[in-house]
Design an enzyme around this catalytic site. Structure first.
Site, PDB file in Angstrom:
ATOM      1  N   HIS A 204       0.668  -1.022  -0.064  1.00  0.00           N
ATOM      2  CA  HIS A 204      -0.048  -0.301   0.101  1.00  0.00           C
ATOM      3  C   HIS A 204       0.937   1.445  -0.260  1.00  0.00           C
ATOM      4  O   HIS A 204      -0.052   2.485  -0.213  1.00  0.00           O
ATOM      5  CB  HIS A 204      -1.258   0.075   1.270  1.00  0.00           C
ATOM      6  CG  HIS A 204      -0.191   0.338   2.516  1.00  0.00           C
ATOM      7  ND1 HIS A 204      -0.189   1.208   3.407  1.00  0.00           N
ATOM      8  CD2 HIS A 204       0.740  -0.547   3.187  1.00  0.00           C
ATOM      9  CE1 HIS A 204      -0.149   0.980   4.291  1.00  0.00           C
ATOM     10  NE2 HIS A 204       1.170  -0.264   4.533  1.00  0.00           N
ATOM     11  N   CYS A 333       6.125  16.958  21.826  1.00  0.00           N
ATOM     12  CA  CYS A 333       5.994  16.403  22.869  1.00  0.00           C
ATOM     13  C   CYS A 333       6.133  14.866  23.240  1.00  0.00           C
ATOM     14  O   CYS A 333       5.204  14.261  23.393  1.00  0.00           O
ATOM     15  CB  CYS A 333       4.264  16.675  23.611  1.00  0.00           C
ATOM     16  SG  CYS A 333       4.060  16.257  25.218  1.00  0.00           S
TER      17      CYS A 333
END
Ligand SMILES: Cc1ncc(COP(=O)(O)O)c(C=O)c1O
Length: 387
Positions: A204, A333
């Site tokens: 894919h 983060c």
């Protein structure tokens, strides 16, 4: 003006199926429905299609069909290489980097937590380059390790010199697996010359179907136990009735990717350069992570953009989605947040307050789409600045 259909700039996540690939797959979903393990004519027709697909993949990669094993995707191929190698050769040490895909990182971390192996992480610099001197130090202290380092990074586009790392691994009797999911179908791999033991592909990522991939194993150097036990499929290496239409689609997609590679590379590189140039011209303080803006030395499909710190950093992808642009990224983060990118979080010195977006390009993208994406991003930041 908002486009009528959403713009897809997330080709590193997955790509649109090529209609030629669908056409090749359809007969295997309709008239050729036999089980490839059956010895009657219905089965034999399907077995022939699988072996033809294997030959195609092997021929494109310049290797032998006996070294190609079909799997359910990149993750299974990575797991097979890693887990079966460690089990077969009773290895007790592996080396990887903090920038690997979770298919590699979580697999190795699990084995380390279980106590099966000790895991060493090779040092990286602020741009995500692998410290090859540190890799050699690690190999010197622990020869006969498994080394797993990816060829092209799916988030920041960095590329590894497979030949150099492969030679280093051979010098220390290490086994070398490279996650090549992001380069397969976008760069040529010549396995007669490449000093690797395992590489992988996922259909894919190059306009083939999802849920199918393959593992290359270097037959002269490694002979591993299966990862999935069951029937005798894939020459006893991977039990389970084959994903026949997936396998045929993957081979067709790889064939098209190789046939059209130069033209696509040129087109996609042009789109990436256009986005870099326009962002530099229109967006103050734009930066790019890793090597992704070094167009000749990174994945031409990936651009990781770092935007000035603002209140909207956390909302960037959401705002782009509202404007009908599909991209990905995640924040830098790394304080236990489930949305933080572990790759950005691992780059030393990255500012967690800036905004991060990964745009990834494919053969179906157009210059108009790039222009719209840039203008949208610039517009979002202008609104933020006049607030
Ligand atoms: C670098 C890399 N490795 C492995 C994978 C996993 O492949 P799959 O989704 O086929 O299991 C991906 C897909 O996101 C990838 O980008």
């Amino acid at each position: 003006m908002t486009p009528t259909a959403a713009i897809y700039l997330d080709n590193a996540a997955t790509t649109r199926l090529d209609p030629e690939v669908l056409e090749a797959m359809l007969p295997l979903m309709t008239e050729h429905f036999g089980n490839p393990s059956s010895i009657h004519s219905h089965g034999r027709a399907v077995r022939t299609a699988i072996e033809k697909a294997r030959k195609t993949v092997a021929m494109l990669l310049n290797t032998s069909p006996a070294e190609i094993f079909f799997t359910s995707g990149g993750t299974e191929a990575d797991n097979t290489a890693i887990r079966s190698t460690i089990e077969t050769y009773r290895l007790t040490h592996a080396i990887t980097s903090p920038l690997e895909h979770h298919a590699v990182l979580h697999t190795l971390q699990h084995l380390a937590q279980q106590g099966t192996i000790q895991l060493s992480l090779v040092d990286i610099d602020a741009n995500g380059h692998i410290d090859l001197a540190h890799l050699e130090d690690l190999l010197r202290t622990r020869p006969r390790s498994l080394v797993s380092l990816m060829h092209g990074n799916n988030e920041i586009g960095n590329m590894l010199n497979l030949s150099r790392v492969g030679e280093l691994c051979r010098a220390y009797d290490a086994i070398f697996h490279s996650d090549t999911v992001q380069t397969m179908g976008h760069f040529r791999h010549n396995l007669q010359q490449l000093p690797v033991d395992f590489i992988v592909g996922a259909g894919h990522k190059f306009h083939g179907p999802k849920g199918v991939g393959f593992l290359y194993t270097n037959a002269e150097r490694v002979k591993i136990h299966p990862f999935v036990y069951g029937g005798a499929q894939e020459r006893n290496m991977r039990g389970g009735t084959e994903n026949v239409y997936g396998i045929v689609g993957l081979a067709k997609a790889l064939e098209i990717a190789y046939r059209d590679m130069d033209a696509h590379q040129q087109h996609i590189t042009g789109l990436k350069r256009r986005m870099i140039d326009q962002l530099r011209a229109k967006m103050p303080d734009v930066q790019f992570n890793g090597d992704s803006a070094d167009v000749d030395n990174s994945l031409y499909t990936v651009l990781n953009v770092s935007l000035p710190a603002s209140d909207m950093s956390d909302m960037l992808l959401f705002s782009l989605d509202i404007a009908r642009i599909s991209a990905s990224g995640g924040s830098a983060c790394s304080s236990g947040s489930s949305i933080g990118s572990h790759v950005l979080g691992a780059l030393p010195g990255l500012d967690p307050d800036r905004g991060y977006v990964r745009f990834s390009f494919g053969k179906y993208n157009t210059t108009e789409e790039i222009d719209y994406a840039v203008d949208t991003l610039v517009g979002l930041y202008q609104k933020e600045l006049v607030k």
